[in-house]
Design a protein around this motif. Sequence first.
Motif, PDB file in Angstrom:
ATOM      1  N   THR A  16      69.632  39.453  30.897  1.00  0.00           N
ATOM      2  CA  THR A  16      70.946  39.340  31.433  1.00  0.00           C
ATOM      3  C   THR A  16      71.462  40.859  31.709  1.00  0.00           C
ATOM      4  O   THR A  16      71.371  41.626  31.020  1.00  0.00           O
ATOM      5  CB  THR A  16      71.627  38.736  30.498  1.00  0.00           C
ATOM      6  N   LEU A  19      75.918  42.098  30.487  1.00  0.00           N
ATOM      7  CA  LEU A  19      76.382  40.830  29.791  1.00  0.00           C
ATOM      8  C   LEU A  19      77.471  41.128  28.981  1.00  0.00           C
ATOM      9  O   LEU A  19      78.513  40.247  29.400  1.00  0.00           O
ATOM     10  CB  LEU A  19      75.192  40.838  28.428  1.00  0.00           C
ATOM     11  N   HIS A  44      74.360  34.882  29.807  1.00  0.00           N
ATOM     12  CA  HIS A  44      76.080  34.863  29.801  1.00  0.00           C
ATOM     13  C   HIS A  44      76.568  33.519  29.262  1.00  0.00           C
ATOM     14  O   HIS A  44      77.378  33.523  28.536  1.00  0.00           O
ATOM     15  CB  HIS A  44      76.476  34.850  31.333  1.00  0.00           C
ATOM     16  N   ASP A 113      76.890  35.408  38.489  1.00  0.00           N
ATOM     17  CA  ASP A 113      75.784  36.670  38.532  1.00  0.00           C
ATOM     18  C   ASP A 113      74.880  36.163  39.590  1.00  0.00           C
ATOM     19  O   ASP A 113      74.007  35.479  39.546  1.00  0.00           O
ATOM     20  CB  ASP A 113      75.140  36.555  36.980  1.00  0.00           C
ATOM     21  N   SER A 117      66.881  34.836  39.541  1.00  0.00           N
ATOM     22  CA  SER A 117      66.512  35.153  38.195  1.00  0.00           C
ATOM     23  C   SER A 117      65.210  35.717  38.003  1.00  0.00           C
ATOM     24  O   SER A 117      64.315  35.588  39.156  1.00  0.00           O
ATOM     25  CB  SER A 117      66.473  34.001  37.380  1.00  0.00           C
TER      26      SER A 117
END
Length: 329
Positions: A16, A19, A44, A113, A117
């Motif tokens: 992350t 964070l 998160h 965000d 990923s």
Amino acid sequence: MGPADQIPSNSYGHVTVLLRETVSALGLVPGSLVVDCTLGGGGHTKLLLEAVGKSGKVLAFDRDPMAIQHAESAFSREIASGQLSLVHKPFSELASHVSTAGLAGTIDGIIADLGVSSPQLDIGERGFSFLNEGPLDMRMDTSRPGTAADLVNTADEMELSRIFRDFGEEPMARHFAKMICRQRAVKPFSTTAELASFVEKHSPYSSKSRRHPATRLFQALRIAVNDELGELDRFLAGAIPLLKKGGRLAVITFHSLEDRAVKHFFAEATGKSKRQQLGRHVALTETEIDRMVAAKGQVVAPYPIEPGEAEVAANPRARSARLRVFEKF
Ligand SMILES: C[S@@+](CC[C@H](N)C(=O)[O-])C[C@H]1O[C@@H](n2cnc3c(N)ncnc32)[C@H](O)[C@@H]1O
């Protein structure tokens, strides 16, 4: 300790970014109601759950079925207790989802965000990266049609060129679009490796360049396949009315196209753009300008928050991250 505490935050294979900075920027208290628009590996989400406590609630969206499936087992206890709800939808549908649930105007914080990923990039099967061989796919939501191969093999030359230019900021957009269209008439592209090696072979750039010649084209295709900028615009347009007074919206971007969109949206919502226009053209008092601008809120920090050296050293994918935060009046 819940099951989510027993797994390292990157058990999904994603570290992350920003964070603590992002979660603390929301200023949450126990009992808060918060939305994580981009669940991913749940980094998160996990900290948000801690911040809102047992009396609070987190709503977590992701359009990738893989992220939802992972979270169903990683956060099974929090889901069972009603503290966490997972939503498999694009975040452009956040406003309609929240309004239908009767929660518009009650939300304390929203996080987005953006981007992909790490497992989306690292698993070859997902077809996002020219570094990992796989089908030319790139869909975040694998339950919907429209892969990168469909786009590369069917979009006309002008459209491909526009995608490479607008979403990849590729100076040789027309050249690459032309070469790709010529090649696909002989044999359509089906894998990431085929496209990457074709682009490399027909690249006018020096082979000594540090950046692979397909980098910009892959970014452009990914943005187009997932309509990333359209998603961002629709999400931002609906987000502010969902917040309660004093509620905050935190957005992490990873490239200049996204960051420009967020910066521009915040400038509109804070009235900065209109204030500048009015100040230039008309002789008005500050009070008159304030009334005409009707700002919806303010930007929390004057500059975007960026990861520190230690975070970038530990996680090079964090290097381009920028966090912007807005607070509703
Ligand atoms: C950078 S990752 C988020 C990582 C997460 N914050 C964490 O800590 O693990 C971005 C996630 O957002 C999802 N995503 C991107 N665009 C989306 C959209 N328009 N709607 C819903 N989910 C989206 C992707 O599928 C991906 O799982």
